[in-house]
Scaffold this active site. Structure first.
Site, PDB file in Angstrom:
ATOM      1  N   ARG A 237       0.789  -1.136   0.028  1.00 12.11           N
ATOM      2  CA  ARG A 237      -0.025  -0.131  -0.004  1.00 12.11           C
ATOM      3  C   ARG A 237       0.957   1.185  -0.092  1.00 12.11           C
ATOM      4  O   ARG A 237       2.030   1.395   0.637  1.00 12.11           O
ATOM      5  CB  ARG A 237      -1.023  -0.069   1.205  1.00 12.11           C
ATOM      6  CG  ARG A 237      -1.937  -0.844   1.327  1.00 12.11           C
ATOM      7  CD  ARG A 237      -3.107  -0.572   0.257  1.00 12.11           C
ATOM      8  NE  ARG A 237      -4.289  -1.292   0.047  1.00 12.11           N
ATOM      9  CZ  ARG A 237      -4.464  -2.305  -0.643  1.00 12.11           C
ATOM     10  NH1 ARG A 237      -3.397  -2.603  -1.590  1.00 12.11           N
ATOM     11  NH2 ARG A 237      -5.653  -3.085  -0.793  1.00 12.11           N
ATOM     12  N   GLU A 266      -2.886   8.293  -3.883  1.00  9.57           N
ATOM     13  CA  GLU A 266      -3.365   7.552  -4.805  1.00  9.57           C
ATOM     14  C   GLU A 266      -4.454   7.658  -5.584  1.00  9.57           C
ATOM     15  O   GLU A 266      -5.566   7.873  -4.625  1.00  9.57           O
ATOM     16  CB  GLU A 266      -3.280   5.923  -4.675  1.00  9.57           C
ATOM     17  CG  GLU A 266      -3.104   4.808  -5.779  1.00  9.57           C
ATOM     18  CD  GLU A 266      -3.089   3.619  -5.328  1.00  9.57           C
ATOM     19  OE1 GLU A 266      -3.692   2.828  -5.430  1.00  9.57           O
ATOM     20  OE2 GLU A 266      -1.844   3.528  -4.470  1.00  9.57           O
ATOM     21  N   HIS A 285      -1.221   0.808  -9.888  1.00  7.08           N
ATOM     22  CA  HIS A 285      -1.859  -0.222  -9.089  1.00  7.08           C
ATOM     23  C   HIS A 285      -2.348  -1.165  -9.747  1.00  7.08           C
ATOM     24  O   HIS A 285      -3.727  -1.458  -9.811  1.00  7.08           O
ATOM     25  CB  HIS A 285      -3.048   0.499  -8.040  1.00  7.08           C
ATOM     26  CG  HIS A 285      -3.338  -0.285  -6.806  1.00  7.08           C
ATOM     27  ND1 HIS A 285      -3.409   0.236  -5.530  1.00  7.08           N
ATOM     28  CD2 HIS A 285      -3.117  -1.716  -6.607  1.00  7.08           C
ATOM     29  CE1 HIS A 285      -3.951  -0.783  -4.728  1.00  7.08           C
ATOM     30  NE2 HIS A 285      -3.363  -1.769  -5.362  1.00  7.08           N
TER      31      HIS A 285
END
Ligand code: GLV
Length: 325
Positions: A237, A266, A285
């Site tokens: 993460r 993000e 991602h």
């Protein structure tokens, strides 16, 4: 018979939707961007089931509003976007998709490791920019992978799968984990403290969940322990790494390179300082994004949702405590 109402927060692969369309009244959010929080809350408040993604904030206030909800099913293995304690307190099961994306995510982590070590995106930019004139003895010299030491931070399923790939490349593996991992010891992979591992590693790959203990785990002090030749890989993460500290370390050459599938924030804004650095490779991602794996994640999420709507135990439940209360 009245079908249960389900809100799906994005168009997930068809393989998942087809499992639900006959048994539920489906509303699928049509945009590429996530529903705004207030819209999500209003939609979820009218639903019996919610199928969501890691970009949706499922907080205590939303959970309190949604008295009709019987199940939340997330199409992801991680669920740090969901207030699990609030869901559990309400007796609301939360599904996730563990296991199915382990190998695909490990593939991408290793792809990033190789690409950053051998400066692949820099090389590609160089060729496309028309700069390739001749063979240059010092051009784009990177880091060797074979014989190097890889530190896995978080030796769970994905960490183990990355370590296995590293062994195939003749790397030496060490790991950091709250508890010793028997299967790792059996392979000769030794456990270290975080401080030891950072100092010893040529490559550091992050595989921890995001929680209070791991937020900004890789901060300025941690980066300062790494070798100047070290390559950092993050497929966990974004917030496991302090982005400002990472920018300073990369800019000043205090570590060699970073390769990130996840960022903080993000998505990373196009003007973010990290994007000005040649030694920082960033992808959006996509670690679990193979056709087969995303289809399997969608079917698992659909099956979790359908089980919850029928009042059955979720096959993959992130808060099994709901069943013991
Ligand atoms: C992706 O990041 C996931 O948690 O599945």
């Amino acid at each position: 018979m009245v079908k249960p109402k389900v809100f799906v927060t994005r168009a997930i692969p068809q393989a998942g939707l087809v499992r639900l369309q006959d048994v539920c009244e489906l509303t699928v959010w049509p945009d590429e961007l996530p529903p705004p929080y207030e819209t999500l809350r209003a939609q979820a408040a009218q639903a019996d089931g919610l199928l969501c993604l890691l970009t949706d904030r499922i907080d205590a206030a939303l959970i309190a509003d949604c008295t009709r909800l019987k199940v939340i099913s997330q199409m992801a293995v991680g669920y740090d976007n969901i207030d699990i304690a609030a869901a559990t307190a309400r007796g609301l099961p939360v599904g996730n998709t563990p296991g199915v994306l382990t190998e695909t995510t490990a593939d991408l982590a290793f792809t990033l490791l190789l690409a950053a070590a051998r400066r692949i995106s820099e090389g590609e930019r160089y060729v496309r920019a028309g700069k390739w004139q001749t063979w240059i003895p010092t051009l784009l010299m990177g880091q060797d992978i074979h014989g190097a030491t890889l530190a896995i931070i978080g030796m769970g399923r994905i960490g183990m799968a990355v370590a296995q790939r590293a062994s195939g490349f003749n790397m030496r593996v060490i790991y950091v984990n709250p508890r010793p991992v028997e299967a790792a010891a059996a392979r000769g992979w030794q456990r270290r403290t975080l401080e030891q591992a950072l100092a010893e590693a040529d490559f550091v790959s992050l595989h921890t969940p995001l929680n209070a203990a791991t937020r900004y785990l890789i901060n300025a002090a941690a980066l300062a322990r790494m070798k100047p030749t070290c390559v950092l890989v993050n497929t966990a993460r974004g917030a496991v790494v302090d982005p400002a500290a990472l920018y300073e370390a990369l800019k000043d050459g205090r570590i060699a390179a970073a390769a990130l599938d996840v960022t903080e924030p993000e998505p990373l804004p196009a003007a973010h300082p990290l994007l000005t650095l040649d030694n920082c490779l960033i992808v959006p991602h996509i670690a679990s994004s193979s056709v087969a794996t995303r289809n399997r994640m969608a079917t698992m999420a659909a099956d979790n949702l359908a089980a919850g709507l029928r009042g059955e135990r979720l096959p993959y439940c992130a808060n099994p405590a709901v069943y013991s209360a």
